[in-house]
Design a protein around this motif. Structure first.
Motif, PDB file in Angstrom:
ATOM      1  N   VAL A 131      27.095  29.662  42.530  1.00  0.00           N
ATOM      2  CA  VAL A 131      25.920  28.851  42.191  1.00  0.00           C
ATOM      3  C   VAL A 131      26.231  27.813  41.115  1.00  0.00           C
ATOM      4  N   GLY A 132      27.508  27.640  40.794  1.00  0.00           N
ATOM      5  CA  GLY A 132      27.896  26.593  39.865  1.00  0.00           C
ATOM      6  C   GLY A 132      28.084  27.009  38.428  1.00  0.00           C
ATOM      7  N   THR A 133      27.966  28.302  38.105  1.00  0.00           N
ATOM      8  CA  THR A 133      28.230  28.754  36.740  1.00  0.00           C
ATOM      9  C   THR A 133      29.697  28.543  36.429  1.00  0.00           C
ATOM     10  N   ILE A 134      29.967  27.891  35.324  1.00  0.00           N
ATOM     11  CA  ILE A 134      31.348  27.605  34.951  1.00  0.00           C
ATOM     12  C   ILE A 134      31.940  28.814  34.240  1.00  0.00           C
ATOM     13  N   ILE A 135      33.144  29.182  34.690  1.00  0.00           N
ATOM     14  CA  ILE A 135      33.874  30.319  34.122  1.00  0.00           C
ATOM     15  C   ILE A 135      35.228  29.791  33.631  1.00  0.00           C
ATOM     16  N   GLU A 136      35.471  29.978  32.347  1.00  0.00           N
ATOM     17  CA  GLU A 136      36.758  29.636  31.763  1.00  0.00           C
ATOM     18  C   GLU A 136      37.636  30.871  31.806  1.00  0.00           C
ATOM     19  N   LEU A 137      38.876  30.690  32.208  1.00  0.00           N
ATOM     20  CA  LEU A 137      39.879  31.750  32.145  1.00  0.00           C
ATOM     21  C   LEU A 137      40.861  31.353  31.062  1.00  0.00           C
ATOM     22  N   ARG A 177      22.649  23.061  27.210  1.00  0.00           N
ATOM     23  CA  ARG A 177      22.439  24.271  27.995  1.00  0.00           C
ATOM     24  C   ARG A 177      23.632  25.177  27.773  1.00  0.00           C
ATOM     25  N   LEU A 178      23.539  26.384  28.304  1.00  0.00           N
ATOM     26  CA  LEU A 178      24.718  27.240  28.325  1.00  0.00           C
ATOM     27  C   LEU A 178      25.732  26.569  29.238  1.00  0.00           C
ATOM     28  N   HIS A 179      26.910  26.318  28.738  1.00  0.00           N
ATOM     29  CA  HIS A 179      27.907  25.583  29.512  1.00  0.00           C
ATOM     30  C   HIS A 179      28.784  26.500  30.352  1.00  0.00           C
ATOM     31  N   HIS A 180      29.328  27.532  29.748  1.00  0.00           N
ATOM     32  CA  HIS A 180      30.242  28.425  30.474  1.00  0.00           C
ATOM     33  C   HIS A 180      30.411  29.725  29.714  1.00  0.00           C
ATOM     34  N   PHE A 181      31.012  30.679  30.365  1.00  0.00           N
ATOM     35  CA  PHE A 181      31.487  31.853  29.648  1.00  0.00           C
ATOM     36  C   PHE A 181      32.966  31.987  29.922  1.00  0.00           C
ATOM     37  N   CYS A 182      33.654  32.677  29.027  1.00  0.00           N
ATOM     38  CA  CYS A 182      35.108  32.750  29.093  1.00  0.00           C
ATOM     39  C   CYS A 182      35.568  34.183  29.286  1.00  0.00           C
ATOM     40  N   LEU A 183      36.539  34.333  30.148  1.00  0.00           N
ATOM     41  CA  LEU A 183      37.178  35.622  30.370  1.00  0.00           C
ATOM     42  C   LEU A 183      38.653  35.489  30.018  1.00  0.00           C
ATOM     43  N   ALA A 184      39.123  36.363  29.145  1.00  0.00           N
ATOM     44  CA  ALA A 184      40.539  36.380  28.791  1.00  0.00           C
ATOM     45  C   ALA A 184      41.290  37.212  29.824  1.00  0.00           C
ATOM     46  N   VAL A 185      42.414  36.692  30.286  1.00  0.00           N
ATOM     47  CA  VAL A 185      43.237  37.399  31.271  1.00  0.00           C
ATOM     48  C   VAL A 185      44.655  37.535  30.728  1.00  0.00           C
ATOM     49  N   ALA A 186      45.315  38.616  31.093  1.00  0.00           N
ATOM     50  CA  ALA A 186      46.667  38.875  30.603  1.00  0.00           C
ATOM     51  C   ALA A 186      47.662  37.843  31.124  1.00  0.00           C
ATOM     52  N   VAL A 223      31.117  32.443  24.218  1.00  0.00           N
ATOM     53  CA  VAL A 223      30.111  31.757  25.021  1.00  0.00           C
ATOM     54  C   VAL A 223      30.138  30.299  24.606  1.00  0.00           C
ATOM     55  N   GLY A 224      30.130  29.387  25.564  1.00  0.00           N
ATOM     56  CA  GLY A 224      30.144  27.958  25.261  1.00  0.00           C
ATOM     57  C   GLY A 224      28.803  27.322  25.572  1.00  0.00           C
ATOM     58  N   ILE A 225      28.327  26.511  24.662  1.00  0.00           N
ATOM     59  CA  ILE A 225      27.039  25.852  24.821  1.00  0.00           C
ATOM     60  C   ILE A 225      27.231  24.361  24.583  1.00  0.00           C
TER      61      ILE A 225
END
Length: 137
Positions: free
Chosen positions: A126-132, A80-89, A10-12
């Motif tokens: 809605v603008g939530t940042i998602i890191e891959l 604020r909470l900046h983004h959440f990250c999802l790891a992908v293969a 989680v990034g803040i």
């Protein structure tokens, strides 16, 4: 194509002025430890960990109150909470699929040598940042 995800971190965002106090709060109150601290792209990154929990603090230029951005490097505008990250293969395959779905990138793909990762960023409706993040790179 179905994606297979796992939780990464989680990034803040915090201001430079708040960074050390924020590190102290997480280490003192939750027992997280500083795993890595480095500078990249004009931002200080601090990874705090405990077991398999990872929190990334991002401290850029202090610019509280600015409007949200459609660019990852200018999006760290307030604490604020900046983004959440999802790891992908396979990051390229995921980005290709998202492009087919008309999901625009707001950052990357980019290599971050300090952590040995290749990453890219998108936002939800809605603008939530998602890191891959490329899994295992």
């Amino acid at each position: 194509m179905a994606f297979t995800f796992s939780h990464d971190h989680v990034g803040i965002t915090v201001t430079q002025e708040d960074l050390d106090a924020t590190i102290a709060w997480y280490t003192r109150n939750l027992g997280l430890a500083v795993e890595r601290r480095f500078e990249a792209h004009g931002t200080t990154f601090v990874f705090l960990t405990a077991g398999d929990v990872k929190i990334e603090l991002l401290a850029g230029a202090s610019n509280r109150g600015a409007a949200p951005s459609d660019d990852i490097l200018t999006s760290m505008y307030t604490s604020r909470l900046h983004h959440f990250c999802l790891a992908v293969a396979d990051l390229d395959a995921a980005l290709s699929r998202l492009h087919e779905l008309d999901v625009p990138l707001i950052g990357g793909p980019m290599d971050i040598p300090a952590i040995g990762r290749r990453i890219a960023f998108v936002t939800d409706n809605v603008g939530t940042i998602i890191e891959l993040s490329a899994l295992g790179t």
